[in-house]
Design an enzyme around this catalytic site. Sequence first.
Site, PDB file in Angstrom:
ATOM      1  CG  HIS A   1      53.085  13.864  65.680  1.00 11.43           C
ATOM      2  ND1 HIS A   1      52.518  13.618  64.435  1.00 11.43           N
ATOM      3  CD2 HIS A   1      54.431  13.787  65.491  1.00 11.43           C
ATOM      4  CE1 HIS A   1      53.478  13.400  63.548  1.00 11.43           C
ATOM      5  NE2 HIS A   1      54.637  13.486  64.169  1.00 11.43           N
TER       6      HIS A   1
ATOM      7  CB  SER B   1      57.172  15.183  64.424  1.00 10.27           C
ATOM      8  OG  SER B   1      57.582  15.004  63.096  1.00 10.27           O
TER       9      SER B   1
END
Length: 261
Positions: free
Chosen positions: A239, A185
Amino acid sequence: MESRSPLAEAFARKTDAELLYLTQHPQAFAPALVQAAWAELRQRGQVPAPEPPPPPAPPTPVPGLGSVAVTLGLAGLNVLVFLLMVAGGVDALHPSGQDLIRWGSNFTPLVARGEWWRLLTACVLHGGLAHLLLNTYALLVIGALLEPLVGRPRLLLAYALSGLGGSLASLWWHQPGWVNSVGASGAIFGLYGAMLTLTATNAARLSRPARAALFVHTLYIVGANFATGLMPGIDHAAHIGGLLAGALLAWPLSKGMRVRG
């Protein structure tokens, strides 16, 4: 000398005003008469000769798989590692924390002891089949959009450095505690960040509608991920770290990038 038809001879004796009247009221006369009037006016130089139609534009080539080779390779690597984990006895749906550590997760105590390679290996590990499928889909979508714009080496470099940035951000955020994090991610969010920078600055030389469409599309995906990911177990620090790393890296990486259509 080429002989003229009787109709052309008759129209040659008409005045310019009579000929123009015919051309301005074509619905009132036979088509042959109107065409003869136009021909006589062109003969007298009163109207320009019709230009030949432009040649048809060449068909736009359809990009092949080679234009997304790095994206496909990275997705394939994630899938391969997952299959190796499952073949090695790891639960495909709910791998244990110990299994992830054994395969190279971003585990704070071991990274602090010098196992820095875990910052990158964690980016090819996933915490179950659902995690893998979600990240693989996201990678294929953003990679297919970004790789043709920046090229293979830049995409690979942005992906790797964004993954590294996401892992470092995760370690920093969870201090003084620890984290056991896996997933692509952070690297994928880095590609989102790179796309936002490239479309905001027009470093890829896209048309304004294309820039706006890509910017809004990417911004929506980023916002939707943060809005729907507010659940335990989601490492938003990775993230955000990957997103910022990709956004900052895109500008220097775009230097010397050739103009794209």
